[in-house]
Design a protein around this motif. Structure first.
Motif, PDB file in Angstrom:
ATOM      1  N   THR A   1       0.912  -1.203  -0.030  1.00  0.00           N
ATOM      2  CA  THR A   1      -0.034  -0.080   0.127  1.00  0.00           C
ATOM      3  C   THR A   1       0.754   1.412  -0.030  1.00  0.00           C
ATOM      4  O   THR A   1       1.683   1.406   0.653  1.00  0.00           O
ATOM      5  CB  THR A   1      -0.901   0.043   1.181  1.00  0.00           C
ATOM      6  N   LEU A   2       0.878   2.082  -0.851  1.00  0.00           N
ATOM      7  CA  LEU A   2       1.479   3.400  -1.123  1.00  0.00           C
ATOM      8  C   LEU A   2       0.859   4.397  -0.532  1.00  0.00           C
ATOM      9  O   LEU A   2      -0.201   4.590  -0.943  1.00  0.00           O
ATOM     10  CB  LEU A   2       2.039   3.604  -2.445  1.00  0.00           C
ATOM     11  N   THR A   3       1.445   5.008   0.320  1.00  0.00           N
ATOM     12  CA  THR A   3       0.896   6.433   0.909  1.00  0.00           C
ATOM     13  C   THR A   3       1.842   7.542   0.580  1.00  0.00           C
ATOM     14  O   THR A   3       3.085   7.611   0.920  1.00  0.00           O
ATOM     15  CB  THR A   3       0.854   6.388   2.373  1.00  0.00           C
ATOM     16  N   THR A   4       1.473   8.436  -0.330  1.00  0.00           N
ATOM     17  CA  THR A   4       2.349   9.494  -0.765  1.00  0.00           C
ATOM     18  C   THR A   4       2.611  10.362   0.413  1.00  0.00           C
ATOM     19  O   THR A   4       1.614  11.111   1.127  1.00  0.00           O
ATOM     20  CB  THR A   4       1.500  10.337  -1.879  1.00  0.00           C
ATOM     21  N   PRO A   5       3.974  10.697   0.584  1.00  0.00           N
ATOM     22  CA  PRO A   5       4.222  11.528   1.848  1.00  0.00           C
ATOM     23  C   PRO A   5       4.093  13.107   1.523  1.00  0.00           C
ATOM     24  O   PRO A   5       3.669  13.519   0.301  1.00  0.00           O
ATOM     25  CB  PRO A   5       5.836  11.394   1.782  1.00  0.00           C
ATOM     26  N   GLU A   6       3.618  13.796   2.596  1.00  0.00           N
ATOM     27  CA  GLU A   6       3.750  15.219   2.524  1.00  0.00           C
ATOM     28  C   GLU A   6       4.920  15.863   1.926  1.00  0.00           C
ATOM     29  O   GLU A   6       6.338  15.216   2.165  1.00  0.00           O
ATOM     30  CB  GLU A   6       3.639  15.863   3.769  1.00  0.00           C
ATOM     31  N   LEU A   7       4.826  16.828   1.027  1.00  0.00           N
ATOM     32  CA  LEU A   7       6.199  17.483   0.595  1.00  0.00           C
ATOM     33  C   LEU A   7       6.271  18.752   0.665  1.00  0.00           C
ATOM     34  O   LEU A   7       5.114  19.507   0.262  1.00  0.00           O
ATOM     35  CB  LEU A   7       6.297  17.018  -1.028  1.00  0.00           C
ATOM     36  N   VAL A   8       7.387  19.377   1.273  1.00  0.00           N
ATOM     37  CA  VAL A   8       7.520  20.816   1.110  1.00  0.00           C
ATOM     38  C   VAL A   8       8.918  20.990   0.503  1.00  0.00           C
ATOM     39  O   VAL A   8      10.016  20.336   0.709  1.00  0.00           O
ATOM     40  CB  VAL A   8       7.759  21.466   2.753  1.00  0.00           C
ATOM     41  N   ILE A   9       8.887  22.059  -0.227  1.00  0.00           N
ATOM     42  CA  ILE A   9      10.266  22.503  -1.015  1.00  0.00           C
ATOM     43  C   ILE A   9      10.582  23.780  -0.587  1.00  0.00           C
ATOM     44  O   ILE A   9       9.712  24.817  -0.591  1.00  0.00           O
ATOM     45  CB  ILE A   9       9.924  22.660  -2.632  1.00  0.00           C
ATOM     46  N   ILE A  10      11.733  23.925   0.122  1.00  0.00           N
ATOM     47  CA  ILE A  10      12.406  25.009   0.768  1.00  0.00           C
ATOM     48  C   ILE A  10      13.120  25.641  -0.252  1.00  0.00           C
ATOM     49  O   ILE A  10      14.179  25.074  -0.711  1.00  0.00           O
ATOM     50  CB  ILE A  10      13.006  24.745   1.861  1.00  0.00           C
ATOM     51  N   SER A  11      12.956  26.931  -0.548  1.00  0.00           N
ATOM     52  CA  SER A  11      13.876  27.704  -1.619  1.00  0.00           C
ATOM     53  C   SER A  11      14.109  29.062  -0.942  1.00  0.00           C
ATOM     54  O   SER A  11      13.438  29.454  -0.096  1.00  0.00           O
ATOM     55  CB  SER A  11      13.494  27.331  -2.952  1.00  0.00           C
ATOM     56  N   GLY A  12      14.696  29.828  -1.946  1.00  0.00           N
ATOM     57  CA  GLY A  12      14.842  31.176  -1.500  1.00  0.00           C
ATOM     58  C   GLY A  12      16.077  31.903  -1.577  1.00  0.00           C
ATOM     59  O   GLY A  12      16.919  31.207  -2.287  1.00  0.00           O
ATOM     60  N   MET A  13      16.265  33.051  -1.172  1.00  0.00           N
ATOM     61  CA  MET A  13      17.660  33.777  -1.541  1.00  0.00           C
ATOM     62  C   MET A  13      18.762  33.237  -0.561  1.00  0.00           C
ATOM     63  O   MET A  13      18.533  32.913   0.707  1.00  0.00           O
ATOM     64  CB  MET A  13      17.515  35.123  -1.015  1.00  0.00           C
ATOM     65  N   SER A  14      20.045  32.994  -1.070  1.00  0.00           N
ATOM     66  CA  SER A  14      20.835  32.526  -0.214  1.00  0.00           C
ATOM     67  C   SER A  14      21.184  33.707   0.732  1.00  0.00           C
ATOM     68  O   SER A  14      21.222  34.831   0.581  1.00  0.00           O
ATOM     69  CB  SER A  14      22.395  32.328  -1.298  1.00  0.00           C
ATOM     70  N   GLY A  15      21.480  33.059   2.030  1.00  0.00           N
ATOM     71  CA  GLY A  15      21.639  34.133   3.155  1.00  0.00           C
ATOM     72  C   GLY A  15      20.059  34.309   3.955  1.00  0.00           C
ATOM     73  O   GLY A  15      20.451  35.137   4.924  1.00  0.00           O
ATOM     74  N   ALA A  16      19.087  33.771   3.409  1.00  0.00           N
ATOM     75  CA  ALA A  16      17.915  34.190   4.106  1.00  0.00           C
ATOM     76  C   ALA A  16      17.392  33.312   4.909  1.00  0.00           C
ATOM     77  O   ALA A  16      16.332  33.437   5.720  1.00  0.00           O
ATOM     78  CB  ALA A  16      16.818  34.330   2.733  1.00  0.00           C
ATOM     79  N   GLY A  17      18.168  32.167   5.278  1.00  0.00           N
ATOM     80  CA  GLY A  17      17.888  31.320   6.387  1.00  0.00           C
ATOM     81  C   GLY A  17      17.213  29.900   5.935  1.00  0.00           C
ATOM     82  O   GLY A  17      16.377  29.508   6.640  1.00  0.00           O
ATOM     83  N   ARG A  18      17.498  29.752   4.620  1.00  0.00           N
ATOM     84  CA  ARG A  18      17.030  28.428   4.243  1.00  0.00           C
ATOM     85  C   ARG A  18      17.367  27.031   5.277  1.00  0.00           C
ATOM     86  O   ARG A  18      16.891  26.180   5.473  1.00  0.00           O
ATOM     87  CB  ARG A  18      17.674  27.936   2.862  1.00  0.00           C
ATOM     88  N   SER A  19      18.842  27.092   5.609  1.00  0.00           N
ATOM     89  CA  SER A  19      19.488  26.165   6.367  1.00  0.00           C
ATOM     90  C   SER A  19      18.545  25.961   7.719  1.00  0.00           C
ATOM     91  O   SER A  19      18.222  25.029   8.464  1.00  0.00           O
ATOM     92  CB  SER A  19      20.845  26.426   6.532  1.00  0.00           C
TER      93      SER A  19
END
Length: 307
Positions: A20-38
């Motif tokens: 049984t396959l259950t699709t996981p939640e997905l969040v894509i984090i992006s943005g400006m370098s130095g803006a706090g992605r990490s």
């Protein structure tokens, strides 16, 4: 029945191959370098998300498929996508289209910051911007903004970190992604002062400067819009209650459309001159209206206390 006696036309049966396959939640984090992605990624990791940093966009659908086959062990995936991969943004659009075709629910979180804030951060760590080449830091920032413009427009949640420290950014992420029953729509109602600039992460901006300014009433000047004295003054002015009623009705219409389109986050910026009196009082009342209508609402007073 043994292998030797089974008829040629009789298929062999594999035991336990169904999954049984259950699709996981997905969040894509992006943005400006130095803006706090990490920092944003680390926050989701601490909340139990499976986080993949700098994954080539072409592999995002594969990552989702692997999560679906993990028998629930990988139920929430966050992928950090940024310009370190240089030529990969062409494949990002293809991957997003692929996910949409498969019916995968995905959210995009975009971290933003002003040029001044980004320059200061790069200078403080004495590192070059990944796109500046032989130019200046500001050249790299401009190139990155141009590259990310379309992705920013598609983002479900934009967070401006110009005036946020690490702890404040984590608090914002916690407020949006702490586990529990997932609301249909989350709203941030933000008061601000026009003299400090427009909030870059606002989806909607509304102006309260048509109302008389309590700043010019000596006995009200020391207070903020959170006080009963200032709020009473503001909402006793002609047009204040009518404005709140009409704008709340408009937002109710917009919220219905957002829910229909699967948009989960909205930031509403309410401005006055200094962000201390009128916009604060209006934001507080507007947030109450939205909460009463079933919208999970957070109030932020960006500029209160800056004067």
């Amino acid at each position: 029945m043994s292998e030797q006696t089974r008829g040629e036309d009789e298929p062999a049966t594999a035991v336990g191959t169904e999954e049984t396959l259950t699709t996981p939640e997905l969040v894509i984090i992006s943005g400006m370098s130095g803006a706090g992605r990490s920092t944003a990624a680390k926050c989701l990791e601490d909340l139990g998300w499976f986080v993949v940093d700098n994954l080539p966009p072409a592999l995002i659908p594969t990552m989702v498929d692997l999560g679906a086959r993990s028998q629930g062990n990988v139920a929430r995936i966050a992928v950090v996508v940024d310009v370190r991969g240089r030529g990969f943004f062409d494949s990002l659009r293809e991957s997003l289209t692929d996910l949409d075709t498969k019916g995968v629910t995905r959210r995009i979180v975009f971290l933003e910051a002003s040029d001044n804030a980004l320059v200061q951060r790069f200078e403080s760590v004495r590192r070059p911007h990944p796109l500046q080449g032989e130019g200046r830091i500001v050249d790299g920032i401009a190139a990155e903004r141009d590259l990310l413009r379309e992705l920013r427009g598609d983002a479900d949640l934009v967070i401006d970190t110009s005036n946020l420290n690490v702890h404040e950014l984590r608090a914002k992420m916690d407020a949006q992604f702490t586990s529990g029953d997932e609301p249909e729509l989350r709203a941030t109602v933000m008061s601000f002062g026009y003299k400090y600039g427009l909030p870059v992460d606002a989806d909607h901006v509304v102006d309260c400067r048509f109302l008389p300014n309590p700043h010019w009433v000596p006995e009200l000047r020391p207070y903020t819009g959170t006080s009963e004295e200032v709020a009473g003054y503001v909402f006793n002015q002609p047009g204040a209650k009518e404005f709140l009623d009409r704008y709340a009705e408009l937002l109710q219409l917009i919220a219905t459309g957002y829910r229909r389109e699967g948009k989960r986050y909205v930031t509403i910026a309410v401005g006055c001159t200094g962000g201390k009196h009128r916009s604060v009082a209006m934001s507080e009342r507007l947030a109450r209206r939205l909460a009463a209508e079933g919208v999970e609402t957070v109030v932020v007073h960006r500029d209160m206390g800056r004067e």
